[in-house]
Design a protein around this motif. Structure first.
Motif, PDB file in Angstrom:
ATOM      1  N   ASP A 137      14.508   4.772 -10.620  1.00 30.42           N
ATOM      2  CA  ASP A 137      13.132   5.045 -11.033  1.00 30.42           C
ATOM      3  C   ASP A 137      12.208   3.849 -10.837  1.00 30.42           C
ATOM      4  O   ASP A 137      11.005   3.941 -11.050  1.00 30.42           O
ATOM      5  N   THR A 138      12.764   2.708 -10.449  1.00 28.86           N
ATOM      6  CA  THR A 138      11.950   1.502 -10.279  1.00 28.86           C
ATOM      7  C   THR A 138      11.481   1.346  -8.835  1.00 28.86           C
ATOM      8  O   THR A 138      11.109   0.250  -8.428  1.00 28.86           O
ATOM      9  N   LEU A 139      11.514   2.417  -8.047  1.00 22.46           N
ATOM     10  CA  LEU A 139      11.182   2.319  -6.636  1.00 22.46           C
ATOM     11  C   LEU A 139       9.680   2.081  -6.439  1.00 22.46           C
ATOM     12  O   LEU A 139       8.901   3.007  -6.294  1.00 22.46           O
ATOM     13  N   VAL A 140       9.309   0.814  -6.482  1.00 21.18           N
ATOM     14  CA  VAL A 140       7.937   0.394  -6.196  1.00 21.18           C
ATOM     15  C   VAL A 140       8.025  -0.532  -4.990  1.00 21.18           C
ATOM     16  O   VAL A 140       8.605  -1.618  -5.083  1.00 21.18           O
ATOM     17  N   ILE A 152       8.074   7.680   0.585  1.00 22.64           N
ATOM     18  CA  ILE A 152       9.487   7.442   0.894  1.00 22.64           C
ATOM     19  C   ILE A 152      10.276   8.704   0.559  1.00 22.64           C
ATOM     20  O   ILE A 152      10.480   9.031  -0.602  1.00 22.64           O
ATOM     21  N   ASN A 153      10.704   9.409   1.578  1.00 23.05           N
ATOM     22  CA  ASN A 153      11.387  10.688   1.406  1.00 23.05           C
ATOM     23  C   ASN A 153      12.883  10.496   1.633  1.00 23.05           C
ATOM     24  O   ASN A 153      13.357  10.502   2.774  1.00 23.05           O
ATOM     25  N   LEU A 154      13.595  10.296   0.554  1.00 26.80           N
ATOM     26  CA  LEU A 154      15.036  10.056   0.671  1.00 26.80           C
ATOM     27  C   LEU A 154      15.794  11.322   1.076  1.00 26.80           C
ATOM     28  O   LEU A 154      16.863  11.236   1.688  1.00 26.80           O
ATOM     29  N   LYS A 155      15.244  12.483   0.750  1.00 30.19           N
ATOM     30  CA  LYS A 155      15.911  13.738   1.101  1.00 30.19           C
ATOM     31  C   LYS A 155      15.842  13.988   2.608  1.00 30.19           C
ATOM     32  O   LYS A 155      16.841  14.326   3.249  1.00 30.19           O
ATOM     33  N   SER A 156      14.660  13.816   3.192  1.00 27.93           N
ATOM     34  CA  SER A 156      14.495  14.023   4.635  1.00 27.93           C
ATOM     35  C   SER A 156      14.752  12.755   5.439  1.00 27.93           C
ATOM     36  O   SER A 156      14.716  12.779   6.669  1.00 27.93           O
ATOM     37  N   ARG A 194       0.815  -1.229   0.000  1.00 31.09           N
ATOM     38  CA  ARG A 194       0.000   0.000   0.000  1.00 31.09           C
ATOM     39  C   ARG A 194       0.842   1.269   0.000  1.00 31.09           C
ATOM     40  O   ARG A 194       0.300   2.367  -0.137  1.00 31.09           O
ATOM     41  N   LEU A 195       2.149   1.117   0.192  1.00 32.52           N
ATOM     42  CA  LEU A 195       3.033   2.291   0.143  1.00 32.52           C
ATOM     43  C   LEU A 195       3.161   2.792  -1.288  1.00 32.52           C
ATOM     44  O   LEU A 195       3.106   2.022  -2.240  1.00 32.52           O
TER      45      LEU A 195
END
Length: 204
Positions: A100-103, A63-67, A57-58
């Motif tokens: 870009d495949t971050l699923v 997912i905030n890689l910067k913070s 469900r995410l």
């Protein structure tokens, strides 16, 4: 009947359930067996304690890689309680590899494919005991692994409870923690990192 005939029968105590965790060797084999599409699921499960159903469900925007945090929204969480999980240095590195495949979600078929591939890899490396143990895939074993290594490294129950989304320390300690050495936890939080990178950012 005035008296319960079973009242005098002593209750049999159930022995505590063993809390199984993945070894660092098994974690490395799982990570090495992932394709870029499969990597986010295993990285989030092992290094952030995200449940498989929650991963489904995410979305990438959670997912905030910067913070450096994962937002498990109430509609995503198993317990319907929102929580934030810190993204460690090694988790950020592994998620960065996905590009870009971050699923986050992954089908059971692909989860099993990675597990079988990791078993085969361990066998090829001569790690037969590790391979045999990985064949016996336990329920919530990746989440147990996260919790046990988090506590072994930080030694902070409050921080872990927040990351797990639990309401009490007893739930976390009774059902999710296995005693691990600090050195093992340091190595765990270094999986996926280069030698020059610090393993994990400590949170006060």
């Amino acid at each position: 009947i005035d008296v319960n005939p079973l009242k005098s029968v002593p209750l049999r105590e159930t022995p505590p359930r063993e809390i199984r965790v993945l070894t660092n060797c098994q974690v490395q084999a799982l990570i090495d067996s992932c394709t870029p599409r499969e990597l986010p699921f295993f990285a989030l499960a092992i290094f952030a304690g995200i449940r498989p159903a929650e991963a489904d469900r995410l979305s990438a925007s959670d997912i905030n890689l910067k913070s450096r945090y994962v937002c498990v929204r109430h509609v995503v969480s198993k317990t319907s309680r929102k929580r934030f999980v810190e993204i460690s240095e090694n988790l950020a590195a592994l998620l960065g590899e996905a590009g870009d495949t971050l699923v986050p979600g992954l089908s059971r078929r692909r989860i099993e494919r990675v597990r079988r591939a990791a078993v085969k890899l361990l066998e090829l490396q001569g790690q037969h005991q590790e391979a045999q143990s990985l064949r016996e895939w336990g329920h919530d074993i990746m989440r147990h692994t996260f919790a046990s290594n988090h506590y072994a490294y930080h030694g902070n129950s409050d921080l872990l409870i927040k990351a797990m989304g639990h309401t009490s320390a007893q739930i976390t300690h009774d059902h999710y923690l296995n005693a691990l050495e600090k050195d093992s936890a340091v190595a765990f939080w270094s999986i996926g990192l280069s030698d020059q990178t610090s393993p994990i950012r400590l949170v006060s």
